[in-house]
Design a protein around this motif. Sequence first.
Motif, PDB file in Angstrom:
ATOM      1  N   GLY A  16       0.821  -1.198   0.000  1.00  0.00           N
ATOM      2  CA  GLY A  16       0.000   0.000   0.000  1.00  0.00           C
ATOM      3  C   GLY A  16       0.854   1.247   0.000  1.00  0.00           C
ATOM      4  N   GLY A  17       0.218   2.373  -0.308  1.00  0.00           N
ATOM      5  CA  GLY A  17       0.929   3.632  -0.279  1.00  0.00           C
ATOM      6  C   GLY A  17       0.033   4.766  -0.728  1.00  0.00           C
ATOM      7  N   ASP A  18       0.520   5.986  -0.535  1.00  0.00           N
ATOM      8  CA  ASP A  18      -0.231   7.171  -0.922  1.00  0.00           C
ATOM      9  C   ASP A  18       0.544   7.955  -1.965  1.00  0.00           C
ATOM     10  OD1 ASP A  18       1.577   7.692   1.319  1.00  0.00           O
ATOM     11  OD2 ASP A  18       0.769   9.733   1.334  1.00  0.00           O
ATOM     12  N   SER A  19      -0.160   8.378  -3.025  1.00  0.00           N
ATOM     13  CA  SER A  19       0.410   9.219  -4.075  1.00  0.00           C
ATOM     14  C   SER A  19       1.573   8.509  -4.766  1.00  0.00           C
ATOM     15  CB  SER A  19       0.819  10.563  -3.476  1.00  0.00           C
ATOM     16  OG  SER A  19       1.060  11.522  -4.470  1.00  0.00           O
ATOM     17  N   ALA A  20       2.796   9.037  -4.662  1.00  0.00           N
ATOM     18  CA  ALA A  20       3.941   8.338  -5.237  1.00  0.00           C
ATOM     19  C   ALA A  20       4.113   6.973  -4.594  1.00  0.00           C
ATOM     20  CB  ALA A  20       5.213   9.171  -5.065  1.00  0.00           C
ATOM     21  N   GLY A  21       3.770   6.857  -3.314  1.00  0.00           N
ATOM     22  CA  GLY A  21       3.826   5.563  -2.646  1.00  0.00           C
ATOM     23  C   GLY A  21       2.790   4.601  -3.187  1.00  0.00           C
ATOM     24  N   GLY A  22       1.626   5.137  -3.594  1.00  0.00           N
ATOM     25  CA  GLY A  22       0.630   4.299  -4.250  1.00  0.00           C
ATOM     26  C   GLY A  22       1.126   3.810  -5.600  1.00  0.00           C
ATOM     27  N   ASN A  23       1.845   4.674  -6.310  1.00  0.00           N
ATOM     28  CA  ASN A  23       2.489   4.274  -7.556  1.00  0.00           C
ATOM     29  C   ASN A  23       3.443   3.105  -7.305  1.00  0.00           C
ATOM     30  OD1 ASN A  23       5.287   4.654  -9.053  1.00  0.00           O
ATOM     31  ND2 ASN A  23       3.755   5.407 -10.503  1.00  0.00           N
ATOM     32  N   LEU A  24       4.278   3.216  -6.284  1.00  0.00           N
ATOM     33  CA  LEU A  24       5.244   2.153  -5.987  1.00  0.00           C
ATOM     34  C   LEU A  24       4.545   0.862  -5.590  1.00  0.00           C
ATOM     35  CD1 LEU A  24       7.945   4.200  -4.035  1.00  0.00           C
ATOM     36  CD2 LEU A  24       8.061   3.376  -6.401  1.00  0.00           C
ATOM     37  N   ALA A  25       3.454   0.967  -4.825  1.00  0.00           N
ATOM     38  CA  ALA A  25       2.718  -0.237  -4.432  1.00  0.00           C
ATOM     39  C   ALA A  25       2.151  -0.950  -5.657  1.00  0.00           C
ATOM     40  CB  ALA A  25       1.596   0.128  -3.463  1.00  0.00           C
ATOM     41  N   ALA A  26       1.581  -0.179  -6.594  1.00  0.00           N
ATOM     42  CA  ALA A  26       1.040  -0.774  -7.816  1.00  0.00           C
ATOM     43  C   ALA A  26       2.145  -1.427  -8.632  1.00  0.00           C
ATOM     44  CB  ALA A  26       0.329   0.294  -8.646  1.00  0.00           C
ATOM     45  N   VAL A  27       3.293  -0.782  -8.711  1.00  0.00           N
ATOM     46  CA  VAL A  27       4.408  -1.335  -9.485  1.00  0.00           C
ATOM     47  C   VAL A  27       4.956  -2.596  -8.817  1.00  0.00           C
ATOM     48  CG1 VAL A  27       6.761  -0.885 -10.276  1.00  0.00           C
ATOM     49  CG2 VAL A  27       4.995   0.872 -10.551  1.00  0.00           C
ATOM     50  N   VAL A  28       5.066  -2.590  -7.492  1.00  0.00           N
ATOM     51  CA  VAL A  28       5.531  -3.787  -6.787  1.00  0.00           C
ATOM     52  C   VAL A  28       4.574  -4.957  -7.022  1.00  0.00           C
ATOM     53  CG1 VAL A  28       5.882  -4.790  -4.480  1.00  0.00           C
ATOM     54  CG2 VAL A  28       6.912  -2.584  -5.062  1.00  0.00           C
ATOM     55  N   ALA A  29       3.286  -4.683  -7.076  1.00  0.00           N
ATOM     56  CA  ALA A  29       2.328  -5.747  -7.375  1.00  0.00           C
ATOM     57  C   ALA A  29       2.582  -6.329  -8.762  1.00  0.00           C
ATOM     58  CB  ALA A  29       0.901  -5.217  -7.264  1.00  0.00           C
ATOM     59  N   LEU A  30       2.854  -5.462  -9.736  1.00  0.00           N
ATOM     60  CA  LEU A  30       3.190  -5.936 -11.083  1.00  0.00           C
ATOM     61  C   LEU A  30       4.470  -6.759 -11.076  1.00  0.00           C
ATOM     62  CD1 LEU A  30       2.475  -2.707 -13.183  1.00  0.00           C
ATOM     63  CD2 LEU A  30       1.360  -4.911 -13.530  1.00  0.00           C
ATOM     64  N   MET A  31       5.499  -6.263 -10.417  1.00  0.00           N
ATOM     65  CA  MET A  31       6.780  -6.961 -10.384  1.00  0.00           C
ATOM     66  C   MET A  31       6.665  -8.305  -9.673  1.00  0.00           C
ATOM     67  SD  MET A  31       9.227  -3.686  -9.516  1.00  0.00           S
ATOM     68  CE  MET A  31      10.783  -4.572  -9.601  1.00  0.00           C
ATOM     69  N   SER A  32       5.901  -8.341  -8.595  1.00  0.00           N
ATOM     70  CA  SER A  32       5.738  -9.587  -7.845  1.00  0.00           C
ATOM     71  C   SER A  32       5.030 -10.643  -8.688  1.00  0.00           C
ATOM     72  CB  SER A  32       4.966  -9.322  -6.552  1.00  0.00           C
ATOM     73  OG  SER A  32       5.665  -8.410  -5.722  1.00  0.00           O
ATOM     74  N   ARG A  33       4.043 -10.206  -9.456  1.00  0.00           N
ATOM     75  CA  ARG A  33       3.380 -11.141 -10.375  1.00  0.00           C
ATOM     76  C   ARG A  33       4.360 -11.649 -11.429  1.00  0.00           C
ATOM     77  NH1 ARG A  33      -0.161  -8.573 -14.922  1.00  0.00           N
ATOM     78  NH2 ARG A  33       1.997  -8.063 -15.483  1.00  0.00           N
ATOM     79  N   ARG A  92       7.594 -11.790 -11.441  1.00  0.00           N
ATOM     80  CA  ARG A  92       8.731 -12.549 -10.918  1.00  0.00           C
ATOM     81  C   ARG A  92       8.291 -13.753 -10.074  1.00  0.00           C
ATOM     82  NH1 ARG A  92      12.924  -7.556  -9.274  1.00  0.00           N
ATOM     83  NH2 ARG A  92      12.770  -6.485 -11.297  1.00  0.00           N
ATOM     84  N   ASN A  93       6.978 -13.927  -9.991  1.00  0.00           N
ATOM     85  CA  ASN A  93       6.414 -15.062  -9.245  1.00  0.00           C
ATOM     86  C   ASN A  93       6.798 -15.064  -7.768  1.00  0.00           C
ATOM     87  OD1 ASN A  93       5.086 -16.336 -11.521  1.00  0.00           O
ATOM     88  ND2 ASN A  93       7.148 -16.888 -12.219  1.00  0.00           N
ATOM     89  N   PHE A  94       7.095 -13.890  -7.225  1.00  0.00           N
ATOM     90  CA  PHE A  94       7.396 -13.778  -5.795  1.00  0.00           C
ATOM     91  C   PHE A  94       7.514 -12.300  -5.446  1.00  0.00           C
ATOM     92  CE2 PHE A  94       9.958 -13.694  -1.968  1.00  0.00           C
ATOM     93  CZ  PHE A  94       9.390 -14.715  -1.225  1.00  0.00           C
ATOM     94  N   PRO A  95       7.012 -11.931  -4.269  1.00  0.00           N
ATOM     95  CA  PRO A  95       6.181 -12.732  -3.366  1.00  0.00           C
ATOM     96  C   PRO A  95       4.722 -12.757  -3.838  1.00  0.00           C
ATOM     97  CG  PRO A  95       6.555 -10.574  -2.420  1.00  0.00           C
ATOM     98  CD  PRO A  95       7.339 -10.613  -3.699  1.00  0.00           C
ATOM     99  N   SER A  96       3.952 -13.640  -3.253  1.00  0.00           N
ATOM    100  CA  SER A  96       2.530 -13.710  -3.538  1.00  0.00           C
ATOM    101  C   SER A  96       1.801 -12.695  -2.660  1.00  0.00           C
ATOM    102  CB  SER A  96       2.003 -15.119  -3.268  1.00  0.00           C
ATOM    103  OG  SER A  96       0.613 -15.187  -3.506  1.00  0.00           O
TER     104      SER A  96
END
Length: 311
Positions: free
Chosen positions: A153-170, A172-176
């Motif tokens: 989770g995150g707010d503003s730029a942090g929300g951007n990073l949270a969305a990107v981490v979700a993409l990267m995690s998918r 790279r198959n980790f973490p779930s």
Amino acid sequence: MPLNSQTRILLNQIKELGLPPLNELNPVQAREQAAMGDQFSPKPEPVASVKNCIIPSSEIDIPIRIYTPAGNPPFPILVFFHGGGWVVGNLEAADSICRTLANQVGCIVVSVDYRLAPEHKFPAAVEDAYTATEWVAKNAASFQGDPERIAVGGDSAGGNLAAVVALMSRDRNFPSLVYQLLFYPATQYGFDTDSHRQNGKDYLLTIELLVWFWHHYLSSAADGQNPHASPLLADNLSNLPPALIITAEYDPLRDEAEAYGNRLQDAGVSVKMTRYDGTIHGFVGMANVLDQGQEALAEAAAALKHRFAIA
């Protein structure tokens, strides 16, 4: 609807301070001035345990702060990234939000002090955000966390990073990951939506400031086309964790955040979008003076609590 009275009073109070816009300062000055806004944050709640740690990384050590609630472990975990346009902000800026969510959800919150631009341009913040999330998943048991129930989770730029981490995690198959909590996220490099035109002048987050943030964050406009900078541009948004996207009516980022939610839904992802009318970007971080900030935190906590119980 018109600005609500609390938001209007807050904007007048800030205007009366006579401070220069952040985009007229250098990044160091901007960080010092931005820290003055902590007075509007929700009042810091006591949490059972708050611990500062360092994640060793190949690039640079990453400071984190771990908030652990009262209760019986193992606890679900929210990895949280602060806002500030990738240029300002730190662990202190997110401290009150993290405390509130830890208590209301009954989860561990790991707040990440990722590297800031322009000293560390894209993708440094992204790399730190993913590295921290990966470390949390691998080491959850060492701090009473449940590696099977991790949200970002995150707010503003942090929300951007949270969305990107979700993409990267998918990819790279980790973490779930089980959830993504996005408070008014930046999702695309650009300044031409209706909400940019409608809300880009008088509501703290201006077009000039957005340009300043992105200019410091990116090395070139071409970087802005990278989905790890602009997740709205990702070709495939399927198989991502469910999301709550909270937006504000008078926010220049409103349309791109909601467009991201619509694309997630089109890709088959379960999404709830809530627009808080009559208020501005950053209102969750101003919950000490804006009731809607408290309401949004309560909505986020309820959504996380429900998702963690299902996962």
